[in-house]
Design a protein around this motif. Structure first.
Motif, PDB file in Angstrom:
ATOM      1  N   SER A 101       0.944  -1.076  -0.078  1.00 60.41           N
ATOM      2  CA  SER A 101       0.171  -0.126  -0.112  1.00 60.41           C
ATOM      3  C   SER A 101       0.908   1.177   0.022  1.00 60.41           C
ATOM      4  CB  SER A 101      -0.921   0.038   1.391  1.00 60.41           C
ATOM      5  OG  SER A 101      -1.574   1.283   1.376  1.00 60.41           O
ATOM      6  N   VAL A 102       1.901   1.225   0.894  1.00 61.89           N
ATOM      7  CA  VAL A 102       2.839   2.535   1.012  1.00 61.89           C
ATOM      8  C   VAL A 102       3.613   2.543  -0.470  1.00 61.89           C
ATOM      9  CG1 VAL A 102       4.848   3.474   2.207  1.00 61.89           C
ATOM     10  CG2 VAL A 102       2.945   2.764   3.290  1.00 61.89           C
ATOM     11  N   THR A 103       4.057   1.452  -1.013  1.00 57.55           N
ATOM     12  CA  THR A 103       4.724   1.273  -2.306  1.00 57.55           C
ATOM     13  C   THR A 103       3.827   2.083  -3.131  1.00 57.55           C
ATOM     14  OG1 THR A 103       6.023  -0.562  -1.500  1.00 57.55           O
ATOM     15  CG2 THR A 103       5.936  -0.154  -3.897  1.00 57.55           C
ATOM     16  N   ASP A 104       2.699   1.466  -3.570  1.00 56.37           N
ATOM     17  CA  ASP A 104       1.731   2.308  -4.301  1.00 56.37           C
ATOM     18  C   ASP A 104       1.544   3.608  -4.260  1.00 56.37           C
ATOM     19  OD1 ASP A 104       1.593  -0.341  -5.163  1.00 56.37           O
ATOM     20  OD2 ASP A 104      -0.458  -0.708  -4.549  1.00 56.37           O
ATOM     21  N   ARG A 105       1.349   3.975  -2.832  1.00 59.02           N
ATOM     22  CA  ARG A 105       1.138   5.489  -2.575  1.00 59.02           C
ATOM     23  C   ARG A 105       2.600   6.368  -3.001  1.00 59.02           C
ATOM     24  NH1 ARG A 105       0.685   5.502   2.718  1.00 59.02           N
ATOM     25  NH2 ARG A 105      -1.079   4.393   2.537  1.00 59.02           N
ATOM     26  N   ILE A 106       3.670   5.853  -2.706  1.00 63.77           N
ATOM     27  CA  ILE A 106       4.718   6.535  -3.245  1.00 63.77           C
ATOM     28  C   ILE A 106       4.693   6.497  -4.770  1.00 63.77           C
ATOM     29  CG2 ILE A 106       7.309   6.274  -3.238  1.00 63.77           C
ATOM     30  CD1 ILE A 106       7.231   5.395  -0.564  1.00 63.77           C
ATOM     31  N   ALA A 107       4.468   5.688  -5.452  1.00 59.21           N
ATOM     32  CA  ALA A 107       4.501   5.600  -6.941  1.00 59.21           C
ATOM     33  C   ALA A 107       3.540   6.696  -7.311  1.00 59.21           C
ATOM     34  CB  ALA A 107       4.163   4.291  -7.470  1.00 59.21           C
ATOM     35  N   ARG A 108       2.353   6.850  -6.755  1.00 58.37           N
ATOM     36  CA  ARG A 108       1.314   7.817  -7.074  1.00 58.37           C
ATOM     37  C   ARG A 108       2.064   9.326  -6.713  1.00 58.37           C
ATOM     38  NH1 ARG A 108      -2.119   3.975  -4.887  1.00 58.37           N
ATOM     39  NH2 ARG A 108      -2.380   5.384  -2.603  1.00 58.37           N
ATOM     40  N   MET A 109       2.801   9.387  -5.662  1.00 61.29           N
ATOM     41  CA  MET A 109       3.262  10.720  -5.355  1.00 61.29           C
ATOM     42  C   MET A 109       4.286  11.045  -6.517  1.00 61.29           C
ATOM     43  SD  MET A 109       3.248  10.501  -1.147  1.00 61.29           S
ATOM     44  CE  MET A 109       4.844  10.631  -1.078  1.00 61.29           C
ATOM     45  N   ARG A 110       5.142  10.242  -7.008  1.00 58.23           N
ATOM     46  CA  ARG A 110       6.248  10.334  -7.740  1.00 58.23           C
ATOM     47  C   ARG A 110       5.566  10.695  -9.179  1.00 58.23           C
ATOM     48  NH1 ARG A 110       9.470   5.161  -6.114  1.00 58.23           N
ATOM     49  NH2 ARG A 110      10.913   6.234  -4.741  1.00 58.23           N
ATOM     50  N   ALA A 111       4.401  10.208  -9.676  1.00 59.38           N
ATOM     51  CA  ALA A 111       3.839  10.467 -10.826  1.00 59.38           C
ATOM     52  C   ALA A 111       3.282  11.825 -10.813  1.00 59.38           C
ATOM     53  CB  ALA A 111       2.683   9.342 -11.129  1.00 59.38           C
ATOM     54  N   LEU A 112       2.447  12.278  -9.654  1.00 61.82           N
ATOM     55  CA  LEU A 112       2.033  13.681  -9.455  1.00 61.82           C
ATOM     56  C   LEU A 112       2.983  14.599  -9.377  1.00 61.82           C
ATOM     57  CD1 LEU A 112      -0.619  12.905  -6.504  1.00 61.82           C
ATOM     58  CD2 LEU A 112      -1.056  13.479  -9.161  1.00 61.82           C
ATOM     59  N   ALA A 113       4.214  14.329  -8.824  1.00 61.89           N
ATOM     60  CA  ALA A 113       5.274  15.158  -8.841  1.00 61.89           C
ATOM     61  C   ALA A 113       5.929  15.339 -10.228  1.00 61.89           C
ATOM     62  CB  ALA A 113       6.345  14.874  -7.770  1.00 61.89           C
ATOM     63  N   GLY A 114       6.134  14.193 -10.687  1.00 57.97           N
ATOM     64  CA  GLY A 114       6.460  14.423 -12.215  1.00 57.97           C
ATOM     65  C   GLY A 114       5.419  15.314 -13.129  1.00 57.97           C
ATOM     66  N   GLY A 115       4.340  14.963 -13.138  1.00 62.89           N
ATOM     67  CA  GLY A 115       3.547  15.777 -13.828  1.00 62.89           C
ATOM     68  C   GLY A 115       3.420  17.341 -13.504  1.00 62.89           C
ATOM     69  N   ALA A 116       3.277  17.581 -12.011  1.00 66.17           N
ATOM     70  CA  ALA A 116       3.445  18.915 -11.756  1.00 66.17           C
ATOM     71  C   ALA A 116       4.866  19.435 -12.235  1.00 66.17           C
ATOM     72  CB  ALA A 116       3.714  18.995 -10.185  1.00 66.17           C
ATOM     73  N   ASN A 117       5.909  18.698 -12.369  1.00 65.36           N
ATOM     74  CA  ASN A 117       7.190  19.338 -12.962  1.00 65.36           C
ATOM     75  C   ASN A 117       7.236  19.590 -14.416  1.00 65.36           C
ATOM     76  OD1 ASN A 117       8.539  19.238 -10.325  1.00 65.36           O
ATOM     77  ND2 ASN A 117       9.484  17.476 -10.696  1.00 65.36           N
ATOM     78  N   ASP A 118       6.508  18.527 -15.014  1.00 66.84           N
ATOM     79  CA  ASP A 118       6.345  18.766 -16.447  1.00 66.84           C
ATOM     80  C   ASP A 118       5.340  19.970 -16.659  1.00 66.84           C
ATOM     81  OD1 ASP A 118       7.528  16.386 -16.769  1.00 66.84           O
ATOM     82  OD2 ASP A 118       5.898  15.246 -17.273  1.00 66.84           O
ATOM     83  N   ALA A 119       4.361  20.300 -15.942  1.00 64.89           N
ATOM     84  CA  ALA A 119       3.578  21.429 -16.216  1.00 64.89           C
ATOM     85  C   ALA A 119       4.158  22.660 -15.841  1.00 64.89           C
ATOM     86  CB  ALA A 119       2.352  21.425 -15.229  1.00 64.89           C
ATOM     87  N   GLY A 120       5.059  22.621 -14.999  1.00 63.09           N
ATOM     88  CA  GLY A 120       6.055  23.679 -14.752  1.00 63.09           C
ATOM     89  C   GLY A 120       7.046  24.200 -15.643  1.00 63.09           C
ATOM     90  N   LYS A 121       7.712  23.144 -16.462  1.00 64.80           N
ATOM     91  CA  LYS A 121       8.600  23.224 -17.576  1.00 64.80           C
ATOM     92  C   LYS A 121       7.699  23.765 -18.742  1.00 64.80           C
ATOM     93  CE  LYS A 121      11.588  19.549 -16.069  1.00 64.80           C
ATOM     94  NZ  LYS A 121      12.010  18.170 -16.330  1.00 64.80           N
TER      95      LYS A 121
END
Length: 155
Positions: free
Chosen positions: A130-150
Motif C-alpha cells: 500500500s505504501v509502495t503504491d502511494r509513493i509511486a502515485r506521489m512520484r507520478a503526481l510530482a512528475g506531472g507537476a514538474n512537467d507542467a512547470g517546465k
C-alpha cells in the motif's frame, strides 16, 4: 498473544524518541530522499561529512532497533505494525535497491530487521504494498507537476 499496557508504553517511548530534534531533521531528510538505485543509497551513506550519511544512519538505525524489539518479543507485533506507518514508508523507499546496497557494501544485515518484520506477515506485506503504491502515485503526481512547470516556463 494480546497486546499489554507494557507494549503500549514501549510504543509511546519509541514515539518520544522520534520527537528528538535531530531525529526529526533526519526523518524530514529521509521523507525527501528518493533513491533510484543502490548507488543513490551508497552515495548518501558514504558522504561521511554530510548530513545525508548521519540522517540515513539515524533513521535506518532507529527502525532497525524498533523492529529488533518486536522480533525479540519485547513489543507486541500486531500493535506495533498497526501504529508505525512511518517504518513502512522508510522501507518502501529503499526496498527496491536494498539488496544491491547490501551486496555493494557487503552488509547483509542492512535494514534486515525491518525487512524481516514487514515480510513475515500478510499484514506487513499488505501495508508495504500500500505504501509502495502511494509513493509511486506521489512520484507520478510530482512528475506531472514538474512537467507542467517546465511547459509554463517555455511558453
Amino acid at each position: 498473544m494480546s497486546a499489554t499496557p507494557a507494549d503500549a508504553q514501549a510504543i509511546m517511548q519509541l514515539y518520544k524518541l522520534r520527537r528528538d530534534p535531530e531525529l526529526r531533521k533526519a526523518r524530514s531528510w529521509f521523507a525527501a530522499f528518493d533513491p533510484q538505485s543502490p548507488q543513490d543509497i551508497m552515495k548518501a551513506v558514504m558522504a561521511l561529512d554530510a548530513d545525508s550519511s548521519r540522517y540515513y544512519r539515524m533513521v535506518a538505525g532507529y527502525w532497525e532497533m524498533a523492529a529488533a524489539m518486536v522480533l525479540h518479543g519485547a513489543i507486541n507485533e500486531e500493535l506495533f505494525l498497526d501504529t508505525q506507518p512511518e517504518m513502512f514508508f522508510t522501507f518502501a523507499k529503499v526496498a527496491p535497491h536494498i539488496e544491491g546496497f547490501r551486496n555493494a557494501l557487503q552488509m547483509p544485515e542492512a535494514m534486515r530487521n525491518v525487512e524481516t518484520l514487514i515480510r513475515r506477515s500478510e499484514t506487513g506485506k499488505q501495508k508495504l504494498q500500500s505504501v509502495t503504491d502511494r509513493i509511486a502515485r506521489m512520484r507520478a503526481l510530482a512528475g506531472g507537476a514538474n512537467d507542467a512547470g517546465k511547459q509554463a516556463q517555455s511558453s
